[in-house]
Design an enzyme around this catalytic site. Structure first.
Site, PDB file in Angstrom:
ATOM      1  N   LYS A 192      34.019  61.179 -89.393  1.00 47.97           N
ATOM      2  CA  LYS A 192      33.042  61.172 -89.687  1.00 47.97           C
ATOM      3  C   LYS A 192      32.608  59.102 -89.407  1.00 47.97           C
ATOM      4  CE  LYS A 192      31.922  59.634 -94.363  1.00 47.97           C
ATOM      5  NZ  LYS A 192      32.242  59.877 -96.229  1.00 47.97           N
ATOM      6  N   GLU A 225      44.025  58.747 -84.490  1.00 46.20           N
ATOM      7  CA  GLU A 225      44.555  59.946 -84.323  1.00 46.20           C
ATOM      8  C   GLU A 225      43.176  60.576 -83.543  1.00 46.20           C
ATOM      9  OE1 GLU A 225      44.309  58.275 -87.061  1.00 46.20           O
ATOM     10  OE2 GLU A 225      46.604  59.199 -88.484  1.00 46.20           O
ATOM     11  N   GLY A 238      34.976  63.053 -96.827  1.00 42.90           N
ATOM     12  CA  GLY A 238      35.744  63.555 -95.444  1.00 42.90           C
ATOM     13  C   GLY A 238      36.360  64.984 -95.761  1.00 42.90           C
ATOM     14  N   ARG A 239      36.809  65.047 -96.894  1.00 49.93           N
ATOM     15  CA  ARG A 239      37.299  66.550 -97.758  1.00 49.93           C
ATOM     16  C   ARG A 239      36.231  67.351 -98.229  1.00 49.93           C
ATOM     17  NH1 ARG A 239      38.945  61.561 -99.654  1.00 49.93           N
ATOM     18  NH2 ARG A 239      37.954  60.695-101.831  1.00 49.93           N
ATOM     19  N   GLU A 282      43.671  63.531-102.741  1.00 50.82           N
ATOM     20  CA  GLU A 282      43.348  62.579-101.916  1.00 50.82           C
ATOM     21  C   GLU A 282      41.995  62.623-103.037  1.00 50.82           C
ATOM     22  OE1 GLU A 282      42.897  61.426 -97.579  1.00 50.82           O
ATOM     23  OE2 GLU A 282      40.689  62.063 -97.978  1.00 50.82           O
ATOM     24  N   HIS A 327      60.465  85.004-101.148  1.00 54.41           N
ATOM     25  CA  HIS A 327      61.713  85.032-100.179  1.00 54.41           C
ATOM     26  C   HIS A 327      61.678  83.881-100.139  1.00 54.41           C
ATOM     27  CE1 HIS A 327      61.663  89.988-100.211  1.00 54.41           C
ATOM     28  NE2 HIS A 327      60.056  89.736-100.025  1.00 54.41           N
ATOM     29  N   LYS A 349      47.095  52.416 -92.647  1.00 50.10           N
ATOM     30  CA  LYS A 349      46.714  52.360 -91.473  1.00 50.10           C
ATOM     31  C   LYS A 349      46.873  51.092 -90.374  1.00 50.10           C
ATOM     32  CE  LYS A 349      43.013  55.491 -92.227  1.00 50.10           C
ATOM     33  NZ  LYS A 349      41.541  55.450 -92.447  1.00 50.10           N
TER      34      LYS A 349
HETATM   35  O1  F6P Z   1      42.982  58.843 -93.444  1.00 50.13           O
HETATM   36  C1  F6P Z   1      41.903  59.627 -94.440  1.00 50.13           C
HETATM   37  C2  F6P Z   1      40.980  60.196 -94.101  1.00 50.13           C
HETATM   38  O2  F6P Z   1      39.657  58.479 -94.420  1.00 50.13           O
HETATM   39  C3  F6P Z   1      39.884  60.708 -94.748  1.00 50.13           C
HETATM   40  O3  F6P Z   1      39.635  61.331 -96.397  1.00 50.13           O
HETATM   41  C4  F6P Z   1      39.403  62.005 -93.960  1.00 50.13           C
HETATM   42  O4  F6P Z   1      39.157  62.984 -94.266  1.00 50.13           O
HETATM   43  C5  F6P Z   1      40.252  61.440 -92.876  1.00 50.13           C
HETATM   44  O5  F6P Z   1      40.783  59.976 -93.006  1.00 50.13           O
HETATM   45  C6  F6P Z   1      39.353  61.429 -91.150  1.00 50.13           C
HETATM   46  O6  F6P Z   1      38.609  60.721 -91.283  1.00 50.13           O
HETATM   47  P1  F6P Z   1      37.531  60.412 -90.231  1.00 50.13           P
HETATM   48  O7  F6P Z   1      36.596  61.993 -90.079  1.00 50.13           O
HETATM   49  O8  F6P Z   1      36.457  59.559 -90.375  1.00 50.13           O
HETATM   50  O9  F6P Z   1      37.761  60.887 -88.379  1.00 50.13           O
END
Ligand code: F6P
Length: 575
Positions: A209, A215, A280-281, A366, A397, A521
């Site tokens: 987003k 990452e 995002g979620r 979240e 199990h 972060k």
């Molecule tokens: O670290 C949390 C977050 O901001 C989430 O809310 C989001 O889904 C995820 O990181 C990834 O963010 P982006 O889509 O901006 O890479």
């Protein structure tokens, strides 16, 4: 969303507190004894979903009191505020409009003078065109070979949604395509996802987003380097026309941030956009679902969206006593705040829904993992529960022992389907009946247990009776649907989205920001520099080890990990 008294000060809360004192201890055996028909009456239907909430520690009166609580919290007003596009995400000054992502073509939801539904369908149309080109082998890579592998690179909401839905809908996916999801900055993830792929046939969908997530950008850079190096493309980033062409043929990006995307080196012609009013979620049904759409095809993807929409309409219009997502939310809150339950287990009886609990972890934790209300005051009660789970029957199990006989109260949602994913072979139906026999058996065992008298009557040795007794009275919801189709999956996700919203409204918290992920972060960025620095941590800081005058006193002590980092650096160097 105006300033309001804490919900605990309301007469509705007090009534529920008194009511809990009266019914909280009543056993489900008694509740069913008093009302044998509750398995039929305590159900609601929405779309293809049936919720049976009869095996909960509540009565019809409880439901009425919970509905009154929702009314006191002005849940109807909050729902309408969302639908009107009001900026209900107050800390980020944004509307919250995932509901617009699944509105049918021709609908209207106007924000700042623009009908956002039109923009949604323009993107969906572009996605559909692109997805079909890939699926029909018309989108060719740099060397002219059709794309056969799709690797989604994203994290959090830009990974969990499409990855979960791809697994869930495997029966609908094109088996000729290999679709993978890379999220972890642990290099193992991208390595394992690419090592057996032919780059000439591989497409990366970089989903972020913000397009600033460490990452995702790290994985996207590594993927790009792997691509151009393995294909033998000359030139470095952006240097040669071949390099740019190779990157353009093998990289699509999904983002709201065109500027950052260009900075990264992806042409905006290869971008599918969405909007800052999609959290995002809450974004699996936006362009973030591109990899999923490629896998299952545009028409299945549109069925998926239509499923969400069915529940959106239901949530907006059904009275709370008959409103499936609202009931899920209110019953959950009943356990969180009146019984002190700390967790909720999500137990899908579907192998392909293995990632659904993890998806709901982000959605719920979240969103509602907050301790201050909209006005910044401490929330006086527990908010979002810890969400966890595994698919049945595997979980039986492993951890069900604790749910049956442990000391904690663990409300659980059982989700099952009447037909298997693959129903052509009779053997599949046979498996499915066994799966579902366990599904029904577990909720029954949890609710009613087995008394010491019953155990003794079976001739059990007296010293074993306490060990073999099941207290029961363990609450469950049962959600039953005909089959795990794209539409049904959309319906399920929408139910949980609105469940989370319902709870957030009652607690008066902002379910749509996530400031709690920021601090880690920032610290990781500082520590990454320390790991790579020539000097050991502390040496370069002004005033000697452990002291950094540029940091405020309220910051965590920068020395906290110095010893560990020194050891890490030694071990990494092989020392
Ligand atoms: O670290 C949390 C977050 O901001 C989430 O809310 C989001 O889904 C995820 O990181 C990834 O963010 P982006 O889509 O901006 O890479």
């Amino acid at each position: 969303m105006s300033e309001r008294e804490p919900i605990t000060a309301s007469p509705e809360w007090q009534r529920l507190t008194d009511h809990h004192a009266a019914v909280g201890g009543v056993h489900l055996r008694t509740l069913f004894g008093d009302d044998p028909k509750r398995g039929e009456t305590m159900t609601v239907e929405a779309g293809d979903l049936l919720l049976d909430y009869s095996k909960n520690r509540l009565t019809a009166e409880t439901v009425g009191l919970l509905a009154a609580l929702a009314a006191r919290a002005d849940l109807p007003g909050s729902i309408e505020a969302m639908w009107r596009g009001e900026r209900i995400n107050t800390t980020e000054h944004r509307p919250v409009l995932h509901i617009a992502l699944r509105m049918p073509r021709g609908s209207s939801l106007v924000v700042d003078g623009e009908n956002v539904v039109e923009a949604v369908h323009q993107v969906l149309d572009r996605m559909s065109l692109f997805a079909e080109q890939v699926r029909f082998g018309q989108w060719v890579g740099f060397t002219g070979r059709p794309i056969r592998n799709v690797v989604n690179i994203g994290i959090g909401g830009s990974d969990l949604g499409p990855a979960m839905a791809y697994d869930a809908l495997r029966a609908f996916a094109d088996p000729a395509l290999t679709v993978r999801f890379v999220s972890n900055v642990d290099g193992t993830d991208i390595h394992q996802a690419t090592r057996d792929l032919d780059p000439a046939e591989t497409l990366f969908v970089v989903s972020s987003k913000t397009f600033t997530t460490l990452e995702t950008l790290t994985n996207a850079r590594t993927a790009r380097a792997w691509l151009v190096e393995t294909l033998g493309v000359p030139g470095g980033p952006g240097e040669s026309p071949q390099w740019r062409a190779a990157v353009a043929r093998h990289n699509e990006a999904v983002s709201t941030n065109a500027e950052k995307l260009e900075e990264f080196g992806i042409d905006t012609a290869n971008m599918f956009g969405f909007w800052d009013w999609v959290g995002g979620r809450y974004s699996v049904d936006s362009a973030i679902g591109l990899s999923l759409m490629i896998a299952i095809g545009p028409s299945n993807f549109r069925e998926f969206l239509a499923g969400f929409h069915v529940i959106d309409e239901h949530f907006r219009s059904a009275p709370f006593e008959a409103n499936l997502p609202a009931l899920l939310g209110l019953i959950g809150l009943w356990y969180d705040d009146f019984f002190g339950a700390e967790t909720v287990a999500i137990l899908p009886y579907s192998h392909n829904m293995g990632r659904f609990p993890a998806y709901l972890q982000q959605l719920d934790m979240e969103s509602n993992g907050k301790s201050v209300d909209r006005q910044g005051r401490p929330v006086p009660v527990d908010t979002g529960p810890i969400v966890w789970g595994q698919p049945g029957t595997n979980g039986q199990h492993a951890f069900y022992q604790l749910i049956h006989q442990g000391t904690r109260l663990i409300p659980a949602d059982f989700i099952g389907f009447a037909r298997p994913d693959y129903d052509q072979a009779p053997v599949q139906l046979e498996h499915h009946d066994l799966l579902m026999a366990n599904f029904f058996a577990q909720t029954e065992a949890l609710a009613f247990g087995k008394t010491a008298e019953e155990v003794a009557a079976e001739g059990t040795a007296p010293e074993l009776v306490p060990h073999r007794t099941f207290p029961g009275n363990r609450p469950t919801n049962t959600i039953l649907a005909p089959r795990l189709t794209p539409s049904v999956l959309g319906q399920l996700i929408a139910c949980y989205e609105h469940k989370v919203f319902t709870q957030g409204v009652v607690w008066n918290i902002n379910s749509f920001d996530q400031w709690g992920v920021e601090l880690g972060k920032v610290l990781a960025t500082r520590i990454a520099a320390e790991l790579a620095a020539p000097d050991e941590p502390g040496a370069a800081r002004s005033g000697g080890p452990g002291h950094d005058s540029s940091r405020g006193l309220h910051q965590p002590p920068p020395t906290a990990n110095d010893a560990l980092i020194r050891r890490y650096r030694r071990l990494r160097a092989g020392g």
